[in-house]
Design a protein around this motif. Structure first.
Motif, PDB file in Angstrom:
ATOM      1  N   ALA A 126      39.217  70.465 -15.509  1.00  0.00           N
ATOM      2  CA  ALA A 126      38.118  69.530 -16.202  1.00  0.00           C
ATOM      3  C   ALA A 126      36.788  68.768 -15.870  1.00  0.00           C
ATOM      4  CB  ALA A 126      39.102  68.676 -16.056  1.00  0.00           C
ATOM      5  N   LEU A 127      36.469  69.431 -15.005  1.00  0.00           N
ATOM      6  CA  LEU A 127      34.895  69.148 -14.666  1.00  0.00           C
ATOM      7  C   LEU A 127      34.497  70.057 -15.367  1.00  0.00           C
ATOM      8  CD1 LEU A 127      32.010  68.523 -12.822  1.00  0.00           C
ATOM      9  CD2 LEU A 127      33.014  69.918 -10.909  1.00  0.00           C
ATOM     10  N   ARG A 128      35.040  71.457 -15.305  1.00  0.00           N
ATOM     11  CA  ARG A 128      34.112  72.484 -16.068  1.00  0.00           C
ATOM     12  C   ARG A 128      34.413  72.596 -17.903  1.00  0.00           C
ATOM     13  NH1 ARG A 128      38.114  76.305 -15.141  1.00  0.00           N
ATOM     14  NH2 ARG A 128      37.873  75.692 -17.811  1.00  0.00           N
ATOM     15  N   GLU A 129      34.908  72.088 -18.177  1.00  0.00           N
ATOM     16  CA  GLU A 129      35.391  71.613 -19.348  1.00  0.00           C
ATOM     17  C   GLU A 129      33.728  70.845 -20.125  1.00  0.00           C
ATOM     18  OE1 GLU A 129      39.082  70.801 -20.635  1.00  0.00           O
ATOM     19  OE2 GLU A 129      39.697  72.944 -19.816  1.00  0.00           O
ATOM     20  N   ALA A 130      33.728  69.502 -19.394  1.00  0.00           N
ATOM     21  CA  ALA A 130      33.003  68.796 -19.226  1.00  0.00           C
ATOM     22  C   ALA A 130      31.299  68.896 -19.093  1.00  0.00           C
ATOM     23  CB  ALA A 130      33.165  67.652 -18.231  1.00  0.00           C
ATOM     24  N   ALA A 131      31.274  69.829 -17.999  1.00  0.00           N
ATOM     25  CA  ALA A 131      29.689  70.650 -18.095  1.00  0.00           C
ATOM     26  C   ALA A 131      29.815  71.504 -18.952  1.00  0.00           C
ATOM     27  CB  ALA A 131      29.959  71.191 -16.696  1.00  0.00           C
ATOM     28  N   VAL A 132      30.345  72.049 -19.423  1.00  0.00           N
ATOM     29  CA  VAL A 132      30.193  72.788 -20.309  1.00  0.00           C
ATOM     30  C   VAL A 132      29.525  72.310 -22.141  1.00  0.00           C
ATOM     31  CG1 VAL A 132      31.327  74.748 -22.120  1.00  0.00           C
ATOM     32  CG2 VAL A 132      31.631  75.023 -19.578  1.00  0.00           C
ATOM     33  N   ARG A 133      31.014  71.226 -22.536  1.00  0.00           N
ATOM     34  CA  ARG A 133      30.606  70.107 -23.129  1.00  0.00           C
ATOM     35  C   ARG A 133      28.802  69.694 -23.305  1.00  0.00           C
ATOM     36  NH1 ARG A 133      36.042  69.374 -23.428  1.00  0.00           N
ATOM     37  NH2 ARG A 133      35.690  67.401 -22.106  1.00  0.00           N
ATOM     38  N   ALA A 134      28.943  69.329 -22.028  1.00  0.00           N
ATOM     39  CA  ALA A 134      27.603  68.534 -21.837  1.00  0.00           C
ATOM     40  C   ALA A 134      26.014  69.010 -21.930  1.00  0.00           C
ATOM     41  CB  ALA A 134      27.552  67.819 -20.475  1.00  0.00           C
ATOM     42  N   ALA A 135      26.338  70.431 -21.246  1.00  0.00           N
ATOM     43  CA  ALA A 135      25.498  71.403 -22.049  1.00  0.00           C
ATOM     44  C   ALA A 135      25.192  72.229 -23.300  1.00  0.00           C
ATOM     45  CB  ALA A 135      26.234  73.190 -21.023  1.00  0.00           C
ATOM     46  N   ARG A 136      25.755  72.096 -23.576  1.00  0.00           N
ATOM     47  CA  ARG A 136      26.077  72.106 -25.335  1.00  0.00           C
ATOM     48  C   ARG A 136      25.730  70.963 -26.385  1.00  0.00           C
ATOM     49  NH1 ARG A 136      31.821  74.982 -26.289  1.00  0.00           N
ATOM     50  NH2 ARG A 136      31.557  77.120 -25.152  1.00  0.00           N
ATOM     51  N   TRP A 137      25.959  69.773 -25.468  1.00  0.00           N
ATOM     52  CA  TRP A 137      25.258  68.903 -26.350  1.00  0.00           C
ATOM     53  C   TRP A 137      23.776  68.865 -26.086  1.00  0.00           C
ATOM     54  CZ3 TRP A 137      27.821  67.880 -30.148  1.00  0.00           C
ATOM     55  CH2 TRP A 137      29.676  67.268 -30.706  1.00  0.00           C
ATOM     56  N   ARG A 138      23.147  68.747 -24.302  1.00  0.00           N
ATOM     57  CA  ARG A 138      21.921  68.636 -24.479  1.00  0.00           C
ATOM     58  C   ARG A 138      21.595  69.611 -24.766  1.00  0.00           C
ATOM     59  NH1 ARG A 138      23.430  68.215 -20.023  1.00  0.00           N
ATOM     60  NH2 ARG A 138      23.938  66.076 -19.967  1.00  0.00           N
ATOM     61  N   GLY A 139      22.055  71.070 -24.533  1.00  0.00           N
ATOM     62  CA  GLY A 139      20.891  72.523 -24.692  1.00  0.00           C
ATOM     63  C   GLY A 139      20.294  72.489 -23.835  1.00  0.00           C
ATOM     64  N   SER A 140      20.981  72.355 -22.628  1.00  0.00           N
ATOM     65  CA  SER A 140      20.394  72.861 -21.152  1.00  0.00           C
ATOM     66  C   SER A 140      21.779  72.022 -20.483  1.00  0.00           C
ATOM     67  CB  SER A 140      19.363  72.555 -20.814  1.00  0.00           C
ATOM     68  OG  SER A 140      19.160  70.933 -20.603  1.00  0.00           O
ATOM     69  N   GLY A 141      22.306  72.835 -18.965  1.00  0.00           N
ATOM     70  CA  GLY A 141      22.588  72.908 -18.271  1.00  0.00           C
ATOM     71  C   GLY A 141      22.007  72.234 -16.821  1.00  0.00           C
ATOM     72  N   VAL A 142      22.917  71.250 -16.282  1.00  0.00           N
ATOM     73  CA  VAL A 142      22.428  70.732 -14.901  1.00  0.00           C
ATOM     74  C   VAL A 142      22.967  72.208 -13.683  1.00  0.00           C
ATOM     75  CG1 VAL A 142      21.904  68.652 -15.324  1.00  0.00           C
ATOM     76  CG2 VAL A 142      24.395  69.146 -13.917  1.00  0.00           C
ATOM     77  N   ALA A 143      22.138  71.445 -12.639  1.00  0.00           N
ATOM     78  CA  ALA A 143      22.349  73.027 -11.901  1.00  0.00           C
ATOM     79  C   ALA A 143      23.638  72.299 -10.715  1.00  0.00           C
ATOM     80  CB  ALA A 143      21.471  72.889 -10.555  1.00  0.00           C
ATOM     81  N   PHE A 144      24.269  71.041 -10.389  1.00  0.00           N
ATOM     82  CA  PHE A 144      25.111  70.276  -9.730  1.00  0.00           C
ATOM     83  C   PHE A 144      25.928  69.399 -10.960  1.00  0.00           C
ATOM     84  CE2 PHE A 144      21.997  71.314  -6.886  1.00  0.00           C
ATOM     85  CZ  PHE A 144      22.976  72.799  -6.244  1.00  0.00           C
ATOM     86  N   PRO A 145      26.786  70.451 -12.309  1.00  0.00           N
ATOM     87  CA  PRO A 145      27.829  69.191 -13.157  1.00  0.00           C
ATOM     88  C   PRO A 145      28.161  68.286 -11.601  1.00  0.00           C
ATOM     89  CG  PRO A 145      27.786  71.402 -13.264  1.00  0.00           C
ATOM     90  CD  PRO A 145      27.065  71.473 -12.409  1.00  0.00           C
ATOM     91  N   GLY A 146      28.497  66.826 -12.255  1.00  0.00           N
ATOM     92  CA  GLY A 146      29.491  66.353 -11.745  1.00  0.00           C
ATOM     93  C   GLY A 146      28.599  65.639 -10.313  1.00  0.00           C
TER      94      GLY A 146
END
Length: 169
Positions: A126-146
């Motif tokens: 679930a953490l991975r899925e949320a982090a991937v969706r957040a990165a898609r919505w934002r257009g970039s990811g964060v180093a330590f999701p969650g």
């Protein structure tokens, strides 16, 4: 006697139940949030928002079962949640989606830390899925999701205001 007190009295660790309840509250809020933002999107973003909404509903339903399996009474959804900003156009809807996913990632990381066995694996997924969706919505990811203390200031500052805290408004 509260569920947590009863668990402690039996010598059980209530951490997983508390983390599962927090994750369930965040999923309730995510379902609400996607209901708000979905109406502001068209085309591919709307399709993606619908898929995310469905995923959060499924995760919410699974967490209801998990909380019951852990001996708890699942936290109920609130009638409404406060949003961090007005969601009146597609740009705001995309920002809200990223904030929602950041909040869900945060509570999922707490559940990963508290859980063991299959529940821990499910929380990591679930953490991975949320982090991937957040990165898609934002257009970039964060180093330590969650992990808000490791992420940039923006997600940590806005997620609690996204209505994903389980606090009714």
């Amino acid at each position: 006697m509260t569920e947590v007190t009863a668990m402690a009295a039996r010598g059980e660790d209530p951490g997983a139940l508390l983390a599962a309840q927090a994750a369930l509250a965040a999923e309730h809020a995510a379902v609400y949030g996607y209901g708000v933002l979905g109406g502001r999107l068209e085309g591919r973003p709307r399709t993606d928002a619908t898929a995310a909404h469905d995923a959060h509903r499924a995760r919410r339903d699974a967490l209801v079962r998990t909380v019951r399996d852990l001996g708890g009474t699942p936290v109920a959804a609130d009638a409404a949640y406060a949003l961090p900003f007005p969601v009146s156009d597609p740009s705001a809807a995309l920002r809200l989606a990223a904030v929602i996913e950041d909040r869900v990632a945060g509570v999922c990381s707490d559940l990963v830390r508290a859980a063991r066995g299959p529940l821990r694996s499910q929380a990591a997924g679930a953490l991975r899925e949320a982090a991937v969706r957040a990165a898609r919505w934002r257009g970039s990811g964060v180093a330590f999701p969650g992990l808000a203390e490791k992420a940039s200031a923006e997600p940590a500052d806005t997620t609690a205001e996204a209505g994903a805290t389980g606090v009714p408004h």
